[in-house]
Design an enzyme around this catalytic site. Structure first.
Site, short mmCIF file in Angstrom:
data_model
loop_
_atom_site.label_atom_id
_atom_site.label_comp_id
_atom_site.label_asym_id
_atom_site.label_seq_id
_atom_site.Cartn_x
_atom_site.Cartn_y
_atom_site.Cartn_z
N GLU A 1 5.41 16.06 23.69
CA GLU A 1 6.75 15.33 22.22
C GLU A 1 7.50 16.28 22.71
O GLU A 1 7.91 17.24 23.47
CB GLU A 1 5.12 16.11 21.09
CG GLU A 1 6.76 15.84 19.92
CD GLU A 1 7.53 13.75 20.22
OE1 GLU A 1 8.44 13.18 20.29
OE2 GLU A 1 7.45 13.40 18.87
N HIS B 1 -1.54 10.99 19.14
CA HIS B 1 -2.48 11.24 18.58
C HIS B 1 -2.97 11.26 16.99
O HIS B 1 -2.44 10.66 16.27
CB HIS B 1 -2.57 12.85 19.26
CG HIS B 1 -1.19 13.71 17.92
ND1 HIS B 1 -1.16 13.50 16.84
CD2 HIS B 1 0.64 13.76 18.54
CE1 HIS B 1 0.16 14.17 16.31
NE2 HIS B 1 1.48 14.45 17.05
#
Length: 246
Positions: free
Chosen positions: A103, A24
């Site tokens: 994550e 990202h």
């Protein structure tokens, strides 16, 4: 099992899928070197610019047009990066969110802090164990392996001819999760060319290639190959600077 679907090919014929893993864009916590984990922090202005820049590069290098599907972590910094890429590249794909691509969960005592501010015990738990309220590195790896293998399996095709490129998919995820998966692929690769590659620091909006191969429909023969850097943004500029690799 995540490989129970049938009908891909008879045993002995390799089915492959190329997975482009993309981290990202930048967030406010990235810029302050704060550990994010699964705290849902949005892209900052620079992160949005990075997403736009990498989308243009994927179009410019005729990469975006190869994608058969686009998947993303369900956290906003990843899913919004994916949506920017889909919009600019005009791929016509809907971004498919998957929470397994998140994550590592680091727990509320760690997320939002810098590494330097953590206690010795917190650092030790992150390196070797399970932080309070979080997950171990192994738990993160297992869900990433399951998710990416399942996604790749759905899109894999027989490629008996080396001149035929396997299907490509884009997966937008996170630095720690991606780095751990690529290291795993490198260590478990049957390819000598892969084992000679070093997994780099995973940059915001960097794109890294992984080939996932299946022997027919066999559950037990998933082969992972880390192919290297596809494209990265230049450190000093998000205005189209780039590093392109194989």
């Amino acid at each position: 099992s995540f490989l129970m679907e049938s009908g891909l090919s008879p045993p002995g014929r390799k089915c492959k899928c190329v997975v482009h893993l993309l981290r990202h864009g930048e967030t406010a916590w990235n810029s302050k070197k704060k550990l994010q984990g699964q705290t849902d922090i949005p892209l900052n202005e620079n992160g949005l610019t990075q997403a736009q820049a990498i989308a243009r590069l994927l179009v410019q290098h005729s990469i975006a047009c190869k994608y058969a599907a686009v998947f993303s972590s369900d956290l906003a910094r990843a899913s919004n990066t994916a949506k920017v890429i889909v919009d600019i590249a005009n791929t016509k794909h809907k971004v498919q969110a998957d929470a397994r691509l998140r994550e590592r969960a680091m727990g509320s005592h760690v997320e939002g802090k810098t590494w330097a501010s953590l206690t010795h015990e917190q650092k030790h738990a992150l390196r070797t164990g399970t932080p309070e309220g979080g997950e171990s590195s192994q738990q993160m790896l297992e869900r990433m392996v399951q998710a990416v293998a399942e996604i790749a399996h759905k899109h894999a095709a027989v490629t008996d001819n080396d001149d035929i490129s396997p299907p490509h998919i884009l997966v937008v995820s996170h630095g720690g999760a991606m780095g751990t998966l690529l290291e795993y692929a490198n260590m478990n690769s049957s390819s000598s060319s892969s084992s000679s590659k070093t997994v780099p620091h995973i940059k915001n909006c960097g794109v890294y290639s992984l080939t996932v191969a299946f022997d027919g429909d066999s559950v037990d023969t998933v082969e992972w190959t880390y192919d290297g850097i596809v494209v990265e943004l230049d450190n000093t500029s998000t205005k189209g600077g780039e590093r392109v690799g194989g």
